[in-house]
Design a protein around this motif. Structure first.
Motif, PDB file in Angstrom:
ATOM      1  N   PRO A  29      39.325  47.259  41.335  1.00 41.55           N
ATOM      2  CA  PRO A  29      40.960  47.223  41.122  1.00 41.55           C
ATOM      3  C   PRO A  29      41.120  46.251  39.451  1.00 41.55           C
ATOM      4  O   PRO A  29      42.016  46.291  39.092  1.00 41.55           O
ATOM      5  CB  PRO A  29      41.844  47.329  41.763  1.00 41.55           C
ATOM      6  N   SER A  30      40.224  45.281  40.033  1.00 39.55           N
ATOM      7  CA  SER A  30      40.791  43.942  39.072  1.00 39.55           C
ATOM      8  C   SER A  30      39.714  44.588  37.750  1.00 39.55           C
ATOM      9  O   SER A  30      40.378  43.605  35.982  1.00 39.55           O
ATOM     10  CB  SER A  30      40.212  42.545  39.858  1.00 39.55           C
ATOM     11  N   LYS A  38      42.272  47.175  36.095  1.00 38.12           N
ATOM     12  CA  LYS A  38      43.537  46.383  35.164  1.00 38.12           C
ATOM     13  C   LYS A  38      43.082  46.518  34.316  1.00 38.12           C
ATOM     14  O   LYS A  38      43.281  45.972  32.726  1.00 38.12           O
ATOM     15  CB  LYS A  38      43.762  45.566  36.066  1.00 38.12           C
ATOM     16  N   GLN A  39      41.923  46.228  33.554  1.00 34.26           N
ATOM     17  CA  GLN A  39      41.486  45.610  32.203  1.00 34.26           C
ATOM     18  C   GLN A  39      41.377  46.112  31.323  1.00 34.26           C
ATOM     19  O   GLN A  39      40.627  46.202  29.983  1.00 34.26           O
ATOM     20  CB  GLN A  39      39.707  44.350  32.413  1.00 34.26           C
TER      21      GLN A  39
END
Length: 75
Positions: free
Chosen positions: A34-35, A38-39
């Protein structure tokens, strides 16, 4: 009947599957952490040409290449 064997069947399967931008978007969304997701703006995912001419005027091929916005910048 001739017995025709496909060279590199896994590679061909991968390329045929992931050249579809929706499949690639789904893969990014569901399988990357998920990190990272998000980008990446998956809505900007765009397939790119897979062959290029380098400085020495030699043709170079890539597997699959996409343009996508990462952290609001083209990547």
């Amino acid at each position: 009947m001739a017995n025709i064997q496909v060279q590199n069947p896994h590679d061909k399967f991968f390329k045929e599957t992931f050249k579809n931008p929706q499949v690639t978007k789904d893969f990014i969304t569901y399988y990357l952490p998920p990190s990272l997701v998000k980008q990446i703006d998956v809505n900007t995912l765009e397939p790119q040409k897979d062959s290029f001419i380098n400085k020495e005027l030699e043709e170079v091929f890539s597997d699959l290449l996409f343009k996508v916005d990462i952290n609001h910048e083209q990547g």
